[in-house]
Scaffold this motif. Structure first.
Motif, PDB file in Angstrom:
ATOM      1  N   SER A 260       0.874  -1.197   0.010  1.00 22.24           N
ATOM      2  CA  SER A 260       0.055   0.005   0.216  1.00 22.24           C
ATOM      3  C   SER A 260       0.883   1.091   0.044  1.00 22.24           C
ATOM      4  O   SER A 260       0.619   2.464  -0.727  1.00 22.24           O
ATOM      5  CB  SER A 260      -0.929  -0.065   1.197  1.00 22.24           C
ATOM      6  N   PHE A 261       1.955   1.543   0.801  1.00 22.61           N
ATOM      7  CA  PHE A 261       2.706   2.548   0.953  1.00 22.61           C
ATOM      8  C   PHE A 261       3.670   2.621  -0.287  1.00 22.61           C
ATOM      9  O   PHE A 261       3.968   3.642  -0.700  1.00 22.61           O
ATOM     10  CB  PHE A 261       3.519   2.395   2.259  1.00 22.61           C
ATOM     11  N   GLY A 262       4.133   1.365  -0.887  1.00 22.93           N
ATOM     12  CA  GLY A 262       4.760   1.431  -2.225  1.00 22.93           C
ATOM     13  C   GLY A 262       3.809   2.072  -3.423  1.00 22.93           C
ATOM     14  O   GLY A 262       4.466   2.951  -3.936  1.00 22.93           O
TER      15      GLY A 262
ATOM     16  N   LEU B 203       1.348   4.176  -2.814  1.00 22.23           N
ATOM     17  CA  LEU B 203       1.213   5.643  -2.534  1.00 22.23           C
ATOM     18  C   LEU B 203       2.600   6.207  -2.996  1.00 22.23           C
ATOM     19  O   LEU B 203       2.323   7.475  -3.545  1.00 22.23           O
ATOM     20  CB  LEU B 203       0.868   5.723  -1.175  1.00 22.23           C
ATOM     21  N   ARG B 204       3.861   5.842  -2.703  1.00 23.56           N
ATOM     22  CA  ARG B 204       4.979   6.606  -3.129  1.00 23.56           C
ATOM     23  C   ARG B 204       5.037   6.578  -4.772  1.00 23.56           C
ATOM     24  O   ARG B 204       5.473   7.577  -5.185  1.00 23.56           O
ATOM     25  CB  ARG B 204       6.272   5.682  -2.545  1.00 23.56           C
ATOM     26  N   VAL B 205       4.747   5.599  -5.349  1.00 28.45           N
ATOM     27  CA  VAL B 205       4.800   5.542  -6.990  1.00 28.45           C
ATOM     28  C   VAL B 205       3.851   6.712  -7.629  1.00 28.45           C
ATOM     29  O   VAL B 205       4.235   7.523  -8.241  1.00 28.45           O
ATOM     30  CB  VAL B 205       4.653   4.218  -7.579  1.00 28.45           C
TER      31      VAL B 205
ATOM     32  N   ASN C 167       2.373   9.091  -5.845  1.00 32.98           N
ATOM     33  CA  ASN C 167       2.839  10.643  -5.525  1.00 32.98           C
ATOM     34  C   ASN C 167       4.041  10.898  -6.454  1.00 32.98           C
ATOM     35  O   ASN C 167       3.929  12.232  -6.827  1.00 32.98           O
ATOM     36  CB  ASN C 167       2.895  10.516  -4.037  1.00 32.98           C
ATOM     37  N   ARG C 168       5.023  10.250  -6.528  1.00 32.32           N
ATOM     38  CA  ARG C 168       6.024  10.519  -7.276  1.00 32.32           C
ATOM     39  C   ARG C 168       5.554  11.037  -8.833  1.00 32.32           C
ATOM     40  O   ARG C 168       6.172  12.016  -9.144  1.00 32.32           O
ATOM     41  CB  ARG C 168       7.156   9.581  -7.430  1.00 32.32           C
ATOM     42  N   LYS C 169       4.863  10.017  -9.501  1.00 34.52           N
ATOM     43  CA  LYS C 169       4.297  10.380 -10.769  1.00 34.52           C
ATOM     44  C   LYS C 169       3.303  11.696 -10.525  1.00 34.52           C
ATOM     45  O   LYS C 169       3.594  12.490 -11.575  1.00 34.52           O
ATOM     46  CB  LYS C 169       3.470   9.398 -11.188  1.00 34.52           C
TER      47      LYS C 169
ATOM     48  N   ASN D 241       3.869  14.323  -8.737  1.00 35.93           N
ATOM     49  CA  ASN D 241       4.797  15.382  -8.582  1.00 35.93           C
ATOM     50  C   ASN D 241       5.502  15.696  -9.787  1.00 35.93           C
ATOM     51  O   ASN D 241       5.698  17.029 -10.292  1.00 35.93           O
ATOM     52  CB  ASN D 241       5.813  15.206  -7.270  1.00 35.93           C
TER      53      ASN D 241
END
Length: 286
Positions: A271-273, A275-277, A279-281, A283
Motif C-alpha cells: 500500500s505504501f509502495g 502511494l509512493r509511486v 505521489n512521485r508520478k 509530482n
C-alpha cells in the motif's frame, strides 16, 4: 476529552492485539514428545517466520492473493468510477434511487453475500447456471481456473457501491465553473468526464485503490464460505485462511501469529509502495 474514548478503544481493540500477535510470533510451544510433562513455551526468535516462508502452501497463498489483487483492483476501481460518473452525469435521472441501489450490497454482511453467491455458483441450486447451460455458455464458476474471478465478482458486487460514494463525494466538490467553461468551449459530456472529472478526483481514486489493495491481501470470508462448495479452495488458499487454519485447525497460535504478521507487513509495503509511486508520478506531472 472528547477523543479520549476513541483512543482508548483504538488501543484496546487494535494496537493491543497487534502487539500481542507480534509477541506470540516469537515463541514456540515445545513438548517432550512422550506426553509425560506439560508443554512449555520457549523463545524461538524468527523460527516461526522461517517456517511460514519455507512452506510452499503459505508462499503459494501469498502469490495467489497477489494474482487476485491484479484481477480485483482494476475491476473495482473501474466499476466504482463508472458508476460515479454515470450518477454525476448531467443527464442522470433518479440519482438518489440508483445511489441507494448501488450502495445497498455494502450493507449485506460478507458471510451472507458469500452464501448468496455460493448458491448461484452451485449447479444444483442456481437458476443462473440453468440459463447459461440453455444458451451453451460456460458456467463452471467454482473450477480452479475461474474461482478467483468468482470471488472477485462477490467483492465487486459488495464494495463497488461504497467506493462509488467516495468518488461521488469527490466529484461533487469540483467547482461547477469548470464544467461551464468546458461546455462553453464545446466539450461533450464524455470529454468533460475524461479531461475534467477524472483528473480532479485523482485523490479519491488513489484512496479506493489503496483500500482495495489492502482488502484483497486480507481476503478471508469469501474463500472460507465457498470452501465447502468446491475442491478448488483448500485450507491454505489465502494467507489469512492459512493463518486461521494454523490457529484453530492445528492449534498452532504462534505460527499463525507469524503468518498474520507477514500478511500485515506485505499489506503495509504494497500500500505504501503504491502511494509512493503515484505521489512521485503526481509530482512529476505538476
Amino acid at each position: 476529552m472528547f477523543v479520549a474514548p476513541f483512543f482508548v478503544a483504538f488501543s484496546l481493540f487494535f494496537i493491543a492485539p497487534i502487539c500481542y500477535a507480534l509477541y506470540e510470533s516469537f515463541f514456540t510451544l515445545q513438548s517432550s514428545g512422550l506426553g509425560l510433562t506439560e508443554p512449555t513455551i520457549e523463545f524461538s526468535g524468527l523460527a516461526n517466520y522461517a517456517t511460514a516462508l519455507s512452506s510452499p502452501a503459505f508462499v503459494g497463498s501469498l502469490g495467489r492473493v497477489l494474482v487476485f489483487a491484479a484481477i480485483e483492483v482494476p475491476i473495482m476501481v473501474v466499476s466504482a468510477l463508472a458508476l460515479a460518473l454515470l450518477l454525476d452525469s448531467a443527464r442522470a435521472r433518479w440519482r438518489a434511487f440508483f445511489r441507494v441501489s448501488f450502495f445497498l450490497p455494502y450493507g449485506v454482511p460478507g458471510v451472507v453475500a458469500s452464501l448468496l453467491w455460493g448458491f448461484l455458483y452451485v449447479p444444483q441450486t442456481s437458476p443462473l447456471i440453468d440459463i447459461l447451460s440453455a444458451v451453451g455458455l460456460p458456467h463452471d464458476f467454482l473450477g480452479p481456473g475461474t474461482i478467483l474471478f468468482s470471488i472477485a465478482n462477490i467483492a465487486t458486487w459488495q464494495f463497488a457501491g461504497y467506493n462509488m460514494l467516495v468518488l461521488i463525494a469527490g466529484l461533487q466538490a469540483i467547482p461547477q465553473e469548470l464544467y461551464e467553461a468546458a461546455r462553453v468551449d464545446g466539450a461533450s459530456e464524455l470529454r468533460i468526464a475524461w479531461h475534467v472529472k477524472i483528473p480532479m478526483v485523482r485523490a479519491p481514486i488513489i484512496l479506493i485503490t489503496v483500500f482495495t489493495l489492502i482488502g484483497t491481501l486480507q481476503l478471508f470470508v469469501e474463500p472460507l464460505i465457498l470452501k465447502p462448495l468446491t475442491t478448488a479452495i483448500n485450507s491454505d488458499f489465502t494467507p489469512n485462511l492459512a493463518a486461521y487454519n494454523q490457529a484453530f485447525g492445528q492449534s498452532n497460535i504462534n505460527l499463525a501469529s507469524a503468518e498474520a504478521t507477514i500478511i500485515a507487513i506485505i499489506s503495509f509495503v504494497v500500500s505504501f509502495g503504491f502511494l509512493r509511486v503515484v505521489n512521485r508520478k503526481g509530482n512529476r506531472a505538476w
